[in-house]
Motif scaffolding. Structure first.
Motif, PDB file in Angstrom:
ATOM      1  N   ARG A   1      10.339  34.641  15.381  1.00 17.37           N
ATOM      2  CA  ARG A   1      10.181  35.782  14.471  1.00 17.37           C
ATOM      3  C   ARG A   1      11.152  36.906  14.824  1.00 17.37           C
TER       4      ARG A   1
ATOM      5  N   ILE B   1      -6.711  40.048  22.730  1.00 22.68           N
ATOM      6  CA  ILE B   1      -5.262  40.160  22.507  1.00 22.68           C
ATOM      7  C   ILE B   1      -4.969  41.404  21.678  1.00 22.68           C
ATOM      8  N   ASP B   2      -3.702  41.729  21.590  1.00 22.59           N
ATOM      9  CA  ASP B   2      -3.175  42.745  20.679  1.00 22.59           C
ATOM     10  C   ASP B   2      -3.761  44.139  20.900  1.00 22.59           C
TER      11      ASP B   2
ATOM     12  N   HIS C   1       7.147  41.994  11.371  1.00 22.72           N
ATOM     13  CA  HIS C   1       8.060  40.899  11.693  1.00 22.72           C
ATOM     14  C   HIS C   1       8.060  39.834  10.599  1.00 22.72           C
TER      15      HIS C   1
ATOM     16  N   GLU D   1      -6.081  40.274  13.304  1.00 17.67           N
ATOM     17  CA  GLU D   1      -5.566  40.640  14.628  1.00 17.67           C
ATOM     18  C   GLU D   1      -4.538  41.760  14.468  1.00 17.67           C
ATOM     19  N   GLY D   2      -3.819  42.072  15.562  1.00 19.94           N
ATOM     20  CA  GLY D   2      -2.693  43.004  15.511  1.00 19.94           C
ATOM     21  C   GLY D   2      -3.047  44.409  15.059  1.00 19.94           C
TER      22      GLY D   2
ATOM     23  N   THR E   1       7.546  41.791  21.437  1.00 16.05           N
ATOM     24  CA  THR E   1       7.408  40.548  22.183  1.00 16.05           C
ATOM     25  C   THR E   1       8.703  39.761  21.989  1.00 16.05           C
TER      26      THR E   1
ATOM     27  N   ASP F   1       6.007  41.330  16.966  1.00 12.40           N
ATOM     28  CA  ASP F   1       4.927  42.233  17.371  1.00 12.40           C
ATOM     29  C   ASP F   1       5.439  43.617  17.755  1.00 12.40           C
TER      30      ASP F   1
ATOM     31  N   TRP G   1       1.957  38.316  24.790  1.00  5.05           N
ATOM     32  CA  TRP G   1       1.758  38.607  23.370  1.00  5.05           C
ATOM     33  C   TRP G   1       1.786  40.115  23.106  1.00  5.05           C
ATOM     34  N   ALA G   2       1.354  40.488  21.907  1.00  2.00           N
ATOM     35  CA  ALA G   2       1.597  41.840  21.381  1.00  2.00           C
ATOM     36  C   ALA G   2       0.985  42.958  22.222  1.00  2.00           C
TER      37      ALA G   2
ATOM     38  N   ASN H   1       2.092  38.241  10.692  1.00  2.00           N
ATOM     39  CA  ASN H   1       2.820  39.497  10.570  1.00  2.00           C
ATOM     40  C   ASN H   1       2.122  40.470  11.513  1.00  2.00           C
ATOM     41  N   HIS H   2       2.737  41.594  11.808  1.00  2.00           N
ATOM     42  CA  HIS H   2       2.160  42.485  12.829  1.00  2.00           C
ATOM     43  C   HIS H   2       2.712  43.895  12.614  1.00  2.00           C
TER      44      HIS H   2
ATOM     45  N   LYS I   1      -6.833  30.943  16.893  1.00  2.00           N
ATOM     46  CA  LYS I   1      -5.435  30.997  16.467  1.00  2.00           C
ATOM     47  C   LYS I   1      -4.795  29.616  16.541  1.00  2.00           C
TER      48      LYS I   1
ATOM     49  N   TYR J   1       3.569  29.373  20.101  1.00  2.00           N
ATOM     50  CA  TYR J   1       4.229  30.602  20.567  1.00  2.00           C
ATOM     51  C   TYR J   1       4.667  30.426  22.021  1.00  2.00           C
TER      52      TYR J   1
END
Ligand code: FUB
Length: 668
Positions: free
Chosen positions: A284, A155-156, A272, A204-205, A51, A36, A98-99, A256-257, A3, A62
């Protein structure tokens, strides 16, 4: 760190994004930068966890320290619940909140969140936090991460419980992983599995759910140099996944998420953008759109709109509304409130709050606001449909001596009927004016333009019926008050609460008859209580007694407080004036007076012996009532002094009223 590399590559692209200034209803939160989104429907309310992109961006990356929670029941006005969780809750984490996603199981709420682990070379891992409430606070039950996938980008996390009770946690950046969670939701069985192949363009996400026996994996994919929202489906919770393409692009943000939920019969996609003023890839904001699944279960392309979804229901202004329930605002912020929940703060001249779709019905007559100010205060202008729209009331706020010293201010309202967007517009001098915890309108409940009906003979005004001081008087039955509120009482009905030093309640036309000797009150206090000054006919009128209230351990743990009173007889307006230290003093459920000298035959306790008392005795003998308003029933009703109230007393009473005898009691 893939990332980080991507972010550097696209830095130039990001710098070309211009934040769009829009004053519509999307993004749905303007007091913070939020990203997120993770919706959760619980008990008829849609909760939204996000988030939080900090205002100050560190190292051009971030900058995220905590998670935020909001809720709505109409999908347009969102109530801010503040921060239920921070990375600091996890002793082993060093940042990068994070998310995440929250799920409810067996009355507990489990919040799965990624963070960077301390002393681990920047490894991102996943923790779980638990709470008894959807709005937190959440705590770390493990004291260590739940998922540490050998240095992978853990993550996520997204969590889902299937119909057979099996819970799954999916997550990952670059690759998509899953594990089967145990019933306790804070441990897992079996090994971590990598989805292979992963859905097309998966970045991701992930957001995992099931609808009509089809499993959906909605996620952040990649197209044109920024993330889109794509999805895949499967007939099994563990894949294989069939990619279905992109349903939304990005707007002024590299990422985006998705967060998808059904609520009150409609389907919603949270996402977002970087579209708030000052927005961008590291600033965001969460947006919301309504959509309809196609008949075959596929998801249509969903455009980003300025207005967001339809409002599901109008807001009732006649119930207490948190000031931090906002559709759109200009200039204000929120903070933790000393009275619980959040308040709106940093209010300056010209700032405003829009509350969408407020139904004033047949008309509002007054407005209460719970306010605090350490400066000179200012005004709350109540306007309809725009910040410069029709002015229906202006509420002056003066200094209360502190930003968290709240008091209730009231003002008259006229011309507010039907459904409107309500604008609370703030005016005053320079600097911060005041804070608001909540607001509430009072209505007439009558049609605003009644047809006048001429009456040939004026109806005489009925003589108000006095209330016996010796009957139990509900505290909330006051005729006037200052500073207090009513609330649901655990002993049934309502009680008067939020009592502070100097507040008062007035009860009109209370009949003390020939006198009262003591006062009883039903009280509760989670603090050290205070005093009830019992005054006649005005706030500074004759003080007939002072009743001390001590702590009972809780605001709904009720006990009796008693004191003696003197110097009262006949009919008066009763003023109960509440005094004490700072903050809330006690709650009052009911009160009554006792004692005093008793006149034989005066069963109502109003000081005279007449047909009313005779009727009361008749009702008593017929069994319609079992008690008289007067305190000492026997002294008032035993007219032949034989120790009981019976037909003989009734006969004596009749003779007295006919004038056959002239004195009571009467010994034949
Ligand atoms: O917000 C930080 C990260 O950016 C999230 O965890 C990703 O999904 C992306 O939105």
């Amino acid at each position: 760190m893939k990332k980080v590399c991507r972010v550097v590559v696209f830095l130039f692209v990001i710098s070309l994004f211009r934040a769009t200034v829009c004053y519509a209803d999307n993004p749905i939160v303007q007091t913070n930068y939020t990203a997120d989104p993770a919706p959760m429907v619980y008990n008829g309310t849609c909760y939204l966890y996000t988030t939080h992109d900090e205002d100050t961006i560190v190292n051009n990356f971030y900058t995220m320290n905590d998670w935020r929670c909001y809720s709505s029941t109409d999908m347009q006005n969102w109530t801010d619940h503040g921060s239920p969780l921070s990375y600091k809750t996890f002793s082993w984490a060093q940042g990068d909140a994070w998310a995440g996603q929250v799920i409810n199981r067996n009355g507990k709420f489990y919040f799965y969140v990624p963070m960077t682990r301390k002393n681990a070379g920047g490894a991102r891992v996943i923790g779980v936090a638990v709470s008894d409430s959807p709005t937190g606070p959440f705590t770390d039950p493990l004291g260590k991460p739940l998922i540490t996938n050998n240095g992978a980008q853990d993550i996520d996390p997204t969590v889902f419980i299937d119909d057979n009770g099996q819970a799954y946690l999916y997550w990952g950046n670059g690759d998509l992983y899953y594990v089967k969670l145990n019933q306790d939701m804070i441990s897992y069985s079996g090994s971590i599995v990598k989805a292979s192949p992963k859905p097309t363009s998966y970045v991701e996400g992930p957001w995992f759910y099931k609808r009509n026996n089809l499993y959906y994996m909605v996620y952040a994919g990649m197209s044109g140099g920024s993330e889109n929202i794509s999805y895949a489906t499967s007939n099994s919770p563990t894949g294989p996944w069939t990619s279905k393409g992109s349903i939304m692009g990005s707007q002024n943000s590299y990422t985006n998420h998705p967060g998808v939920t059904d609520y009150k019969g409609s389907s919603y996609l949270f996402y977002h953008t970087g579209s708030l003023p000052g927005g961008g890839s590291y600033h965001r904001s969460v947006g919301l759109e309504q959509f309809k699944y196609n008949a075959d279960g596929t998801i249509p392309s969903i455009p980003i709109t300025q207005n967001g979804p339809d409002q599901l229901s109008n807001l009732d202004p006649y119930v207490k509304t948190e000031a931090e329930t906002i559709c759109w605002e200009s200039g204000v912020e929120t903070e933790t409130c000393s009275e619980g929940g959040m308040d709106v703060c940093n209010i300056e001249n010209g700032d405003w709050i829009k509350v969408k779709g407020v139904d004033f019905g047949s008309g509002a007559v007054s407005f209460d606001a719970r306010v605090a100010s350490a400066t000179n205060g200012g005004n709350i202008e109540l306007r309809l449909d725009s910040a410069t729209g029709k002015l229906v009331g202006t509420c002056a706020v003066s200094s209360t001596g502190g930003w968290q010293t709240f008091t209730t201010k009231s003002c008259n309202v006229s011309g507010a009927t039907g459904v409107h967007d309500l604008y609370l517009k703030f005016t005053g001098g320079s600097g911060s004016l005041f804070n608001i915890n909540w607001w509430k309108f009072t209505g007439t409940g009558v049609t605003p333009t009644p047809t006048p009906t001429p009456s040939p003979t004026p109806t005489p005004t009925p003589t108000p019926v006095p209330t016996s001081a010796f009957s139990q008087i509900e505290a909330e039955s006051y005729n006037n008050q200052s500073g207090v509120q009513t609330e649901t009482c655990t002993e049934g009905g309502e009680n008067v609460g939020y009592i502070e030093n100097g507040d008062y309640a007035v009860y009109s036309n209370i009949d003390f008859g020939s006198g009262a000797a003591s006062f009883q009150a039903r009280v509760a206090s989670a603090t050290s209580g205070g005093n009830i000054e019992i005054r006649l006919d005005s706030l500074t009128g004759t003080l007939i007694g002072t009743c001390a209230v001590t702590g009972t351990g809780n605001w709904q743990t009720w006990a009796a407080a008693t004191c003696s009173v003197s110097g009262v007889s006949g009919k008066h307006d009763l003023y109960l004036k509440f005094t004490g230290g700072s903050g809330y003093l006690f709650n009052l459920n009911w009160f009554k007076f006792t004692g005093g000298s008793v006149t034989a035959g005066d069963l109502s306790g109003d000081g005279s012996v007449d047909e009313t008392d005779y009727a009361l005795m008749k009702m008593y003998l017929l069994g319609s009532i079992t008690d008289f308003p007067v305190q000492n029933d026997l002294a008032a009703g035993d007219l032949n002094l034989d120790g009981t109230i019976d037909a003989l007393d009734f006969a004596i009473f009749k003779k007295y009223l006919l004038g056959t005898i002239t004195e009571l009691p009467y010994l034949p």
